[in-house]
Design a protein around this motif. Structure first.
Motif, PDB file in Angstrom:
ATOM      1  N   PHE A 173       0.816  -1.213   0.000  1.00  0.00           N
ATOM      2  CA  PHE A 173       0.000   0.000   0.000  1.00  0.00           C
ATOM      3  C   PHE A 173       0.854   1.270   0.000  1.00  0.00           C
ATOM      4  O   PHE A 173       1.919   1.312   0.608  1.00  0.00           O
ATOM      5  CB  PHE A 173      -0.878   0.048   1.254  1.00  0.00           C
ATOM      6  CG  PHE A 173      -1.802  -1.123   1.411  1.00  0.00           C
ATOM      7  CD1 PHE A 173      -3.029  -1.160   0.773  1.00  0.00           C
ATOM      8  CD2 PHE A 173      -1.441  -2.203   2.216  1.00  0.00           C
ATOM      9  CE1 PHE A 173      -3.882  -2.235   0.929  1.00  0.00           C
ATOM     10  CE2 PHE A 173      -2.293  -3.287   2.378  1.00  0.00           C
ATOM     11  CZ  PHE A 173      -3.518  -3.298   1.729  1.00  0.00           C
ATOM     12  N   ARG A 216      -9.678  -2.676   2.011  1.00  0.00           N
ATOM     13  CA  ARG A 216      -8.898  -1.549   1.512  1.00  0.00           C
ATOM     14  C   ARG A 216      -9.309  -1.184   0.081  1.00  0.00           C
ATOM     15  O   ARG A 216      -9.573  -2.060  -0.737  1.00  0.00           O
ATOM     16  CB  ARG A 216      -7.413  -1.919   1.488  1.00  0.00           C
ATOM     17  CG  ARG A 216      -6.807  -2.267   2.834  1.00  0.00           C
ATOM     18  CD  ARG A 216      -6.599  -1.055   3.694  1.00  0.00           C
ATOM     19  NE  ARG A 216      -5.749  -1.359   4.846  1.00  0.00           N
ATOM     20  CZ  ARG A 216      -5.480  -0.491   5.814  1.00  0.00           C
ATOM     21  NH1 ARG A 216      -5.993   0.735   5.757  1.00  0.00           N
ATOM     22  NH2 ARG A 216      -4.700  -0.833   6.819  1.00  0.00           N
ATOM     23  N   GLN A 220      -5.361   2.637  -3.134  1.00  0.00           N
ATOM     24  CA  GLN A 220      -4.201   2.755  -2.241  1.00  0.00           C
ATOM     25  C   GLN A 220      -3.181   1.638  -2.450  1.00  0.00           C
ATOM     26  O   GLN A 220      -2.191   1.584  -1.735  1.00  0.00           O
ATOM     27  CB  GLN A 220      -4.660   2.751  -0.783  1.00  0.00           C
ATOM     28  CG  GLN A 220      -5.493   3.962  -0.388  1.00  0.00           C
ATOM     29  CD  GLN A 220      -5.926   3.924   1.060  1.00  0.00           C
ATOM     30  OE1 GLN A 220      -6.105   2.853   1.645  1.00  0.00           O
ATOM     31  NE2 GLN A 220      -6.085   5.090   1.662  1.00  0.00           N
ATOM     32  N   ILE A 221      -3.428   0.781  -3.425  1.00  0.00           N
ATOM     33  CA  ILE A 221      -2.559  -0.377  -3.623  1.00  0.00           C
ATOM     34  C   ILE A 221      -1.536  -0.115  -4.722  1.00  0.00           C
ATOM     35  O   ILE A 221      -1.895   0.264  -5.842  1.00  0.00           O
ATOM     36  CB  ILE A 221      -3.400  -1.626  -3.959  1.00  0.00           C
ATOM     37  CG1 ILE A 221      -4.254  -2.003  -2.736  1.00  0.00           C
ATOM     38  CG2 ILE A 221      -2.499  -2.797  -4.361  1.00  0.00           C
ATOM     39  CD1 ILE A 221      -5.256  -3.112  -2.997  1.00  0.00           C
TER      40      ILE A 221
END
Length: 231
Positions: A173, A216, A220-221
């Motif tokens: 991330f 998540r 954001q990865i």
């Protein structure tokens, strides 16, 4: 966190980390430390097998390291750790204690500076991933490191880094939304792709310093490392 978390968090004066995620270790240093996870541009020209050998991590293709661990087994152990918490000083977990006493700690100290004791209260998300790999017998496939950036670079050097969420993959991330490996802040395991722009994960050192299951956003990865699991 562009720098190795142990040194960024505790403000250790380590010259090799002053350049952030750009790792300029010489080929001679890579030989001494046994780490090509943080290889130089010249080392990047080496064959992948040579890099893995220098990294001190045997590849999963040798007879000695026959693949016999499944993604389900890795995720089962990771999930069994949910609720494990650090102490008020940011330490006290078995993941930090194991890493501080491991062979790999000696190698990453030679690469990054610092001491074994400093791992005991350092950010431990990558140590958690490494511990799960060790305990399940999948360490040659999962790798081991305390620095998320270096760990991701190891997957990339072995042609096992990509952008598709898969159960058991190691997910990296960047809270800024950057897709640059150098900007990785955190790491966990993929449990599943929710097919709605999010990924379910299990992570160490998240929330208030615990092992937790999270959801998540893919925004954001940075990417995913793919261990070579048994079918």
């Amino acid at each position: 966190m562009a720098k190795h978390p142990i040194f960024a968090a505790h403000k250790i004066n380590v010259a090799r980390l002053a350049l952030g995620a750009t790792i300029l270790a010489s080929a001679a240093t890579a030989h001494v430390t046994g780490t090509a996870i943080a290889a130089t541009a010249n080392a990047d020209k080496q064959p992948v097998a040579s890099k893995a050998e220098h990294a001190g991590i045997k590849t999963a293709t040798t007879d000695e390291n026959k693949i016999n661990v499944t993604a389900a087994q890795v995720l089962a152990l990771a999930k069994s750790q949910v609720g494990t918490s650090e102490n008020a000083a940011g330490g006290g977990t078995k993941y930090q204690q194991w890493y501080a006493n491991s062979q790999r700690a000696a190698e990453t100290i030679a690469r990054d500076g610092g001491s074994r004791a400093e791992y005991l209260n350092a950010p431990w998300c990558a140590m958690f991933i490494s511990w799960v790999g060790e305990q399940t017998g999948a360490r040659p496939q999962i790798g081991w490191d305390a620095w998320t950036v270096a760990h991701a670079k190891w997957f990339k050097a072995n042609n096992r880094f990509g952008t598709v969420a898969k159960p058991g993959a190691v997910v990296y991330f960047s809270w800024s939304g950057s897709k640059d490996i150098s900007d990785i802040n955190h790491v966990g395991f993929v449990v599943k792709d929710n097919q709605d722009g999010t990924v379910s994960t299990v992570e160490g050192n998240t929330g208030n310093g615990k092992v937790e299951e999270r959801v998540r956003p893919k925004s954001q990865i940075v990417g995913y490392g793919y261990p070579e699991y048994a079918a």
